[in-house]
Design an enzyme around this catalytic site. Sequence first.
Site, PDB file in Angstrom:
ATOM      1  N   GLU A  83     -20.179  47.544   5.903  1.00 19.69           N
ATOM      2  CA  GLU A  83     -19.277  46.813   5.003  1.00 19.69           C
ATOM      3  C   GLU A  83     -20.022  45.687   4.296  1.00 19.69           C
ATOM      4  O   GLU A  83     -19.845  45.456   3.098  1.00 19.69           O
ATOM      5  CB  GLU A  83     -18.077  46.242   5.770  1.00 19.69           C
ATOM      6  CG  GLU A  83     -17.103  45.538   4.844  1.00 19.69           C
ATOM      7  CD  GLU A  83     -15.999  44.776   5.566  1.00 19.69           C
ATOM      8  OE1 GLU A  83     -15.562  43.732   5.040  1.00 19.69           O
ATOM      9  OE2 GLU A  83     -15.577  45.225   6.653  1.00 19.69           O
TER      10      GLU A  83
ATOM     11  N   CYS B 162      -8.870  41.117   7.694  1.00 17.88           N
ATOM     12  CA  CYS B 162      -7.715  41.978   7.458  1.00 17.88           C
ATOM     13  C   CYS B 162      -6.616  41.756   8.492  1.00 17.88           C
ATOM     14  O   CYS B 162      -6.862  41.296   9.601  1.00 17.88           O
ATOM     15  CB  CYS B 162      -8.149  43.438   7.383  1.00 17.88           C
ATOM     16  SG  CYS B 162      -8.139  44.312   8.936  1.00 17.88           S
TER      17      CYS B 162
END
Length: 306
Positions: free
Chosen positions: A126, A194
């Site tokens: 990521e 998140c």
Amino acid sequence: MKVLLANPRGFCAGVDRAIEIVERALSKHGAPVYVRNEVVHNKFVVNDLKAKGAIFVKEIEEVPEHQVVVFSAHGVSQQTRKQAKAINSTIYDATCPLVTKVHKEVVRKQKQHSQVILIGHKGHPEVEGTLGQSNDHEQVILVETAQDVEQLVINGSVSYTTQTTLSVDDTQDIVDKLKEKFPNIQAPKKDDICYATQNRQDAVKTLMKSADLLLVLGSRNSSNSNRLREIAEKLDMPAYLIDGADEINPNWLVEVETIGVTAGASAPEILVQEVINYLYDHGATEVLEVSGIQENVHFSVPETLR
């Protein structure tokens, strides 16, 4: 021996979507479908998709021309996108929408000539993808610890963003350091960590008020799963990250009265059930679901796969 199950646990909306994209691509085009990096960081999921015809590659150079390519949930760099287009591949993007949000933030801030700082773990897919959104003139600066902040020398506008699967507490320490050093630093409009990462971490904190030991279902390379294990360890509680019930050492359970069980965002519920069965066979007398936040987030697959 009592078993407490964390809630929420296991698959998040981004993982559900990524797996569904690979499966639908296989159904539409047939095997093989090439997936750039592990679609999600879980050995069980990856092996299951391999058996269905997915081929996982590290680089686009490994993909023949005119094939189907899926980008993993972790996202990819702009360079990887160009490479995939150059071999005339059919592309499906399984990047988690919350990671895409971070990518867009990086591009937007750079257009405003702001130096972007990324808080994250070096080498994680990521992070590689997010760093790869930067233009040629202004590189994104990666910061891993609060100590890294002290080395920064930046003049002019500065902003920060974060990897989506970090420890909420550790990240806050780094953000505090950044704000102390750069009082005018611009924060993301909304927290980049998140919802699923935050919820699973909060659930473990609740769980460990009553448990003597924590088992985390998740693969070694899963960032969010490692953060769950670390929460228990910081409370001086034994915690183990396992891919499945076959990795449990019976010695861990000796004289343990209450075991906490959770699963990272890329670990399927079937693995949790196998662990429960193992614990029943090794002295567990009851299994209780600990109440937590109800998640109802859903991310749609691309229109071309519906």
